[in-house]
Design a protein around this motif. Sequence first.
Motif, PDB file in Angstrom:
ATOM      1  N   LEU A 144       8.412   2.291   0.443  1.00 31.37           N
ATOM      2  CA  LEU A 144       7.892   2.706   1.760  1.00 31.37           C
ATOM      3  C   LEU A 144       8.710   1.651   2.695  1.00 31.37           C
ATOM      4  O   LEU A 144       9.014   2.360   3.889  1.00 31.37           O
ATOM      5  N   ASP A 145       9.070   0.506   2.548  1.00 29.96           N
ATOM      6  CA  ASP A 145      10.140  -0.450   3.404  1.00 29.96           C
ATOM      7  C   ASP A 145      10.444  -1.376   2.642  1.00 29.96           C
ATOM      8  O   ASP A 145      10.303  -1.465   1.301  1.00 29.96           O
ATOM      9  N   PRO A 278       8.934   5.521  10.525  1.00 31.27           N
ATOM     10  CA  PRO A 278       9.300   5.536   8.779  1.00 31.27           C
ATOM     11  C   PRO A 278      10.682   5.509   8.528  1.00 31.27           C
ATOM     12  O   PRO A 278      11.539   6.009   8.903  1.00 31.27           O
ATOM     13  N   ALA A 280      13.084   5.168   4.620  1.00 33.47           N
ATOM     14  CA  ALA A 280      13.055   5.151   3.132  1.00 33.47           C
ATOM     15  C   ALA A 280      13.795   3.878   2.649  1.00 33.47           C
ATOM     16  O   ALA A 280      14.938   3.682   2.796  1.00 33.47           O
ATOM     17  N   GLN A 334       8.860   7.986   0.860  1.00 30.86           N
ATOM     18  CA  GLN A 334       9.473   8.360   1.984  1.00 30.86           C
ATOM     19  C   GLN A 334      10.345   9.531   1.902  1.00 30.86           C
ATOM     20  O   GLN A 334      11.451   9.371   2.386  1.00 30.86           O
ATOM     21  N   ASN A 567       1.488   1.564   5.532  1.00 32.55           N
ATOM     22  CA  ASN A 567       2.261   2.971   5.848  1.00 32.55           C
ATOM     23  C   ASN A 567       2.151   3.986   4.382  1.00 32.55           C
ATOM     24  O   ASN A 567       3.339   4.861   4.339  1.00 32.55           O
ATOM     25  N   SER A 568       0.988   3.669   4.025  1.00 34.31           N
ATOM     26  CA  SER A 568       0.899   4.800   2.935  1.00 34.31           C
ATOM     27  C   SER A 568      -0.767   4.659   2.475  1.00 34.31           C
ATOM     28  O   SER A 568      -1.345   3.374   2.719  1.00 34.31           O
ATOM     29  N   GLY A 715       6.325  12.392   1.928  1.00 35.35           N
ATOM     30  CA  GLY A 715       6.248  11.328   2.507  1.00 35.35           C
ATOM     31  C   GLY A 715       7.106  11.545   3.821  1.00 35.35           C
ATOM     32  O   GLY A 715       8.040  12.358   3.448  1.00 35.35           O
ATOM     33  N   PRO A 716       6.802  11.207   5.013  1.00 30.57           N
ATOM     34  CA  PRO A 716       6.214   9.922   4.989  1.00 30.57           C
ATOM     35  C   PRO A 716       4.623   9.990   5.203  1.00 30.57           C
ATOM     36  O   PRO A 716       4.124  10.857   5.368  1.00 30.57           O
ATOM     37  N   SER A 755       4.698   2.520   9.922  1.00 28.69           N
ATOM     38  CA  SER A 755       5.724   3.664  10.539  1.00 28.69           C
ATOM     39  C   SER A 755       5.173   4.154  11.890  1.00 28.69           C
ATOM     40  O   SER A 755       4.501   5.283  11.831  1.00 28.69           O
TER      41      SER A 755
END
Length: 957
Positions: A144-145, A278, A280, A334, A567-568, A715-716, A755
């Motif tokens: 995600l990050d 977002p 990756a 992502q 962010n998910s 994703g995102p 995101s």
Amino acid sequence: MSHVFYQEKFEDRHNGPRAEEAQEMLSFLGVQSIDELIEQTVPSQIRLKAPLALPKALSEKAYLEKVKQVADKNKVFKSYIGQGYYDVTVPGVIQRNVLENPGWYTQYTPYQAEIAQGRLQALLNFQTAVSDLTGLEIVNASLLDEATAAAEGMFMLYAARKNKAANVFLVTPNVYPQTLDVLQTRAVPFGVEIRVADITEANLTEDVFAVFIQYPAADGTIVDYTNFTAAAHEKGITICVAADLMSLALLTPPGEWGADVVVGNTQRFGVPMGFGGPHAAYFATKDAYKRNIPGRIIGVTSDSTGGYALRMALQTREQHIRRDKASSNICTAQALLAIMASFYAVYHGPVGIKNIASRINDLAKLLDKAVQALGYEQINKTYFDTLRIHAGEQVGALKGEALNNELNFFYDGEVVGISIDETTTFEDIQTIVKVFAKIKGKTQNDVDLQALVNELSTSIPAELVRQSNYLTHPVFNSYHSESEMLRYIKSLEAKDLSLCHSMIPLGSCTMKLNATTEMLPLTWAHFGGLHPFAPADQTTGYMQLINELNDWLSAITGFAKMSFQPNSGAQGEYAGLMVIRAYHESRGEGHRNICLIPASAHGTNPASASMAGLKVVVVKCDEYGNIDVADLKAKAEEHAANLNSLMVTYPSTHGVFEESIIEICAIIHANGGQVYMDGANMNAQVGLTSPGYIGADVCHLNLHKTFCIPHGGGGPGMGPIGVAEHLVPFLPNHEVVAVSGEKGISAVSAAPFGSASILTISYAYIAMMGGEGLTNATKTAILNANYIKARLENHYPVLYAGANGRCAHEMILDCRAFKNVGIEVGDIAKRLMDYGFHAPTVSFPVAGTLMVEPTESESKAELDRFCEALIAIRAEIATVESGDADQKENVLKHAPHTAAVVTGDEWDRPYSRQTAAYPLPYLKVNKFWPSVGRVNDSQGDRTLICSCPSIEEYAEA
């Protein structure tokens, strides 16, 4: 009749069935109106008594005018803030043909590999690029990050530690503050101690299990950790490194100096900053950890003809199998952003990437020379892109002058940080020099930049200058003209089924329309070009959008406030449970650690509960798929002293509005717990009921499901949480940008608002639908689902239904009886590809079943086409049941059929080519061909190949 006041409604474009079609469907169901259907479907005691309090719906034109005004309130300055976020140049061929192309952004996660070979190849390219640049063998297909990737690295190494008594994660002080913030959050439930201390051999004490290093460091400096890593390994301590991927084109990769895990983000590879995402993240590790790595891995295998094929390997959605024993709750990646980054690597190739990295470094060296010539001290002796300039008491004046010239620097006391990026030009360096010169009472003419260009010396230690090659595979050395790149992108796109081709009827995943107007602002510079740590007066447009979206989603959910940081969806689950944990602790009840979860729950629920340090107790479901209230009550009372929460999905994972939901919430509250509602099925609630109205305390929303952010091939995603008033003080905060109060839990994501750039999509959807439109969408989703149920239930048993025989927005088709003649549910899924459809959700939540969700965006014609395909497949199964077709040699077992197979010189199958390829007439008009035959799953796991192999390597394997 005058049409002078006629205005086209966006909801009429979003919802599939025309009015006359909807009436035909209602008549087929035996009801007079859609409201009569809703009365039969949604229990009266939970239905809202008033319409949603939302602004009047805007037309598409009016919305674009409004959002342009909002965007213009953002000030896009040149940001040299760095700290993990950099301005980029997105190649136009990638922006137009990937990011802005529904053929890429409307795909689903590639669980059905045969119709996903394009994005699987792009993700394999991503893994290969990251493996090459980091110097490690195994890479996943994105996280995600960077901050949460670091946390995943910490836990993988914690679980694999040799000394089980060790619980200290030693972190260098020179890391990004947002990463340290997330590490602190993730460490708490497991009793891991985050010890921030200098990275010296003396600090490698017996209680340390792993070390975390930023490379280059957060302040930009570069240090050789070769000897330190060797010393750590001698003591059984592992090394996790967060590395700037672009810098690794010039620096010795951490894998070569001994790192066990390397994480980071790929934002610098052609993905806009977007106010934080977002982007990756990447996760690379040694081959020894290939069965421990979190997230998805794309692996090479073969298909039924023996040809090259790709699939997701090993850990694919392991939380749905291992549940609370899972090593991670990751469900969304992502993918779309990883695909963009992979195409960036393909387009530029090794020479292009090195040129970009070298240019960044050279411009940083030029600025270094220039500011020193002006009389400033530049502190960093080694660096890739980041300088630290001591400004002393003049820092305030310098900041003011920088803002006058629309420049953002990073300020740390009297030190000014400047991070050069791909977009920086020689002229930009001149502007920066002008600012620094003015503070010294000089002009930029006092520095001869042209002369300084010839005096540049190295800023990278000789022992850390990269010697090894990277991006050597032909895929990174073949497509450097725009024509060739365009054709390569399109060749992969053509292998993938997306919403451009047909409905994707996945239960629990809500693959609905991602309208073009919703997507347009996403790539505007005034949304894409903002750094997440930009000064507040430059981000007022974003804050207006976020605040309005907060109000709208609060009204929709019945809650007091939202947090947009997760962010998910799975991260939203985790954040919600951590908020509940903080609430209990504030009341002196931190011992509450029991989480009740129904047996039917999404697999991420127990995995998230485990990550939050909770003990899962499973609640039974009855024969109709509903929560067994008596069992729930007994377990809630048994664990009343320690009851933390209930995690419940509504409507249930079985696609039913449970009549007892209010009683269920009351039981939990009576025993001291909080109710966490999984918002995966919110598409059946909006405007009709709400989590807050039902009695939940917290709920996450999958904006990539109900609120139209596209799935992007995996994703995102976005998983904001809404909470009741008493939980508001505990919403996630952020170390760099305060977004909550003093009681707020520490960060769950790297960026303050997750995101943020994709929030523009959900904002557009709600603004153009309005309260009435959103409610009508929910009603239409329920209509479409019940229409499919009515059309198919005489062919496939429907496993669960509500009190009046209705389903919610999805249903489960029972295919288990077909096993008696050798037909598995997977055979039906593969055969659907021959009919031009992606399969519904296979074997979840019940093994041997298909979970179907049509969404409101599909027309009656498309619903009928899907039903006719499933009815035709049922007739094919009947030929096996009757003995007219062999149990092993039949059209289902050989599905899917590729064009190469159907048109081959030889055909020895007991059914015709026509039956294989064109079983229904509509296919002769519009046929989607799977690009490979059925993939070999077990081969791909036995021989794990997760980077681009040469033909010779693949043949040998």
